[in-house]
Design an enzyme around this catalytic site. Structure first.
Site, short mmCIF file in Angstrom:
data_model
loop_
_atom_site.label_atom_id
_atom_site.label_comp_id
_atom_site.label_asym_id
_atom_site.label_seq_id
_atom_site.Cartn_x
_atom_site.Cartn_y
_atom_site.Cartn_z
N CYS A 1 0.81 -1.22 0.00
CA CYS A 1 0.00 0.00 0.00
C CYS A 1 0.84 1.26 0.00
O CYS A 1 1.52 1.53 -0.97
CB CYS A 1 -0.99 -0.06 1.16
SG CYS A 1 -2.20 -1.37 0.88
N HIS B 1 -3.73 -5.38 0.51
CA HIS B 1 -3.43 -5.84 1.86
C HIS B 1 -3.40 -7.37 1.90
O HIS B 1 -4.43 -8.02 2.10
CB HIS B 1 -4.49 -5.33 2.84
CG HIS B 1 -4.30 -3.91 3.25
ND1 HIS B 1 -3.71 -3.54 4.43
CD2 HIS B 1 -4.60 -2.76 2.62
CE1 HIS B 1 -3.66 -2.22 4.53
NE2 HIS B 1 -4.20 -1.73 3.43
N GLU C 1 -2.41 -9.27 4.17
CA GLU C 1 -2.72 -9.81 5.50
C GLU C 1 -4.23 -9.90 5.72
O GLU C 1 -4.68 -10.51 6.69
CB GLU C 1 -2.09 -8.93 6.59
CG GLU C 1 -2.87 -7.69 6.97
CD GLU C 1 -2.86 -6.60 5.92
OE1 GLU C 1 -3.67 -5.66 6.04
OE2 GLU C 1 -2.07 -6.67 4.96
#
Length: 396
Positions: A285, A369, A371
């Protein structure tokens, strides 16, 4: 001023919250969460789950989130799903907009009603708005600057709120990282949550990763620890000299809020020095965007941004398509990538750049993202890819 009173014979609920756009548009609803007002950029998020993780994602600093999914709050909140690492920092989102009123929590993990939780974190909310109409407006005209205000009395100075919305400069040129980064260095060993046991701890790390905190999320740190890494988190303005003095096997460039070009004024020189030192580096990001700047590309403000947990991305290195979690309003301009940077991932929604890798260094990054939290787990492989990069570099 709006000051609504009940008329005899007809009772109409008074608006206790308003969203006032910079163009003068006024949208009314019922106030939830904290009373007061906040200014920011209005975006919409299409995720159907994980509202607590979204609202505590530091990348949302400076933004007011409109949830397109109507049933937000029905599973309550808990202490485990907060993504903010620096609990003393300003909360991620400045405000939240919902379609329907919050219902009573119904989940075995819930410890608190969303309304109480919003109050405790100082997040101003508005419910009862036609979020489809607001989302359509954003898609057509872009993400507007606005003020969200909650006043139980229903009295608002619309002229003053409009002036505040118009005066706010917007996210372009704004460095918001100092609001969310950690104040000092710390280590992290908590590993991902497992059913029946909860979070674990990394006891025997094989690699040492230094994570630069531009607004890092807890689950990023858990994923790194779960891959066998000892993680040292350092504040955003830590020098390259201090980072390299920790003798890391790898450096992680975290997510974060604001304009990458603004934060890049102090972050990009550090990233360039880390790359020059040959240390394996992985960014996501904001970290991805600033890595792009560090290698000579440029970034640009997006029309409506990408915010949700259902974004398809193609990994050009394998040909596979993954469904990803995204939250960004800026992007790397793929046409400005230098010859030594290869585009590795691309959005299948709009074709925007979603990943790069350097041809001559052990460095890569993605725009989304991996995660999750919330979102699908399709992209967890990127943490294993980073570990393999460190393992290969360590053997060389």
């Amino acid at each position: 001023m709006i000051d609504r009173q009940e008329n005899s014979g007809w009772s109409e609920p008074s608006a206790t919250a308003v969203l006032v756009l910079a163009d003068g548009t006024v949208l009314e609803g019922s106030g939830i969460g904290a009373a007061g007002q906040a200014v920011g950029e209005v975006c919409f998020n299409t995720a159907m789950t994980g509202y607590e993780e979204i609202l505590t994602d530091p990348s949302y600093a400076g933004q007011i989130i409109t949830f397109t999914f109507p049933h937000i709050g029905n599973v309550g909140t808990n202490e485990d799903d907060i993504e903010t690492v620096n609990l003393a920092a300003t909360p991620g989102a400045r405000g939240v907009i919902l379609r329907t009123p919050i219902t009573a929590p119904s989940n075995h993990r819930a410890t608190r009603h969303l309304d109480d939780w919003l109050k405790s974190r100082g997040i101003i909310g508005l419910a009862g708005l036609d979020t489809r109409a607001l989302t359509s407006l954003i898609r057509e005209t872009g993400m507007p600057n606005a003020v969200i205000a909650h006043e139980p009395s229903g009295t608002f100075d619309i002229a003053a709120l409009t002036a505040e919305a118009r005066a706010w400069p917007g996210l372009v040129g704004m460095d918001l990282v100092p609001m969310v980064t950690s104040g000092q260095r710390f280590t992290w060993d908590e590993t991902p949550w497992q059913w029946g046991t909860g979070y674990g701890h990394q006891a025997s790390a094989a690699f040492h990763v230094v994570a630069i905190d531009y607004g890092i999320k807890r689950n990023i740190l858990r994923q790194l620890a779960g891959q066998g890494c000892k993680v040292t988190v350092v504040p955003a303005q830590t020098s390259a000299q201090d980072i390299l003095a920790l003798r890391p096997d790898g450096v992680f460039l975290s997510n974060g809020p604001g304009d990458p070009a603004a934060t890049g004024e102090y972050a990009v020189p550090v990233i360039r020095d880390v790359i020059a030192a040959g240390v394996p580096t992985f960014g996501i990001c904001l970290g991805h965007q600033m890595l792009g700047l560090a290698v000579g590309a440029t970034t640009m403000k997006m029309h409506q941004g990408h915010h949700g947990a259902n974004h398809p991305v193609k990994d050009l290195t394998t040909g596979k398509v993954e469904i990803t979690s995204m939250n960004h309003g800026f992007a790397v301009d793929r046409t400005t990538l230098p010859a030594h940077a290869t585009e590795t991932h691309v959005s299948l929604f709009d074709g925007s750049n979603c990943g790069i890798a350097l041809n001559n260094r052990p460095v890569f990054s993605v725009q989304y993202h991996p995660e999750a939290s919330p979102g699908p787990r399709d992209s967890h492989y990127l943490f294993a890819r980073f570990v393999e990069l460190m393992r290969t570099h360590k053997r060389a």
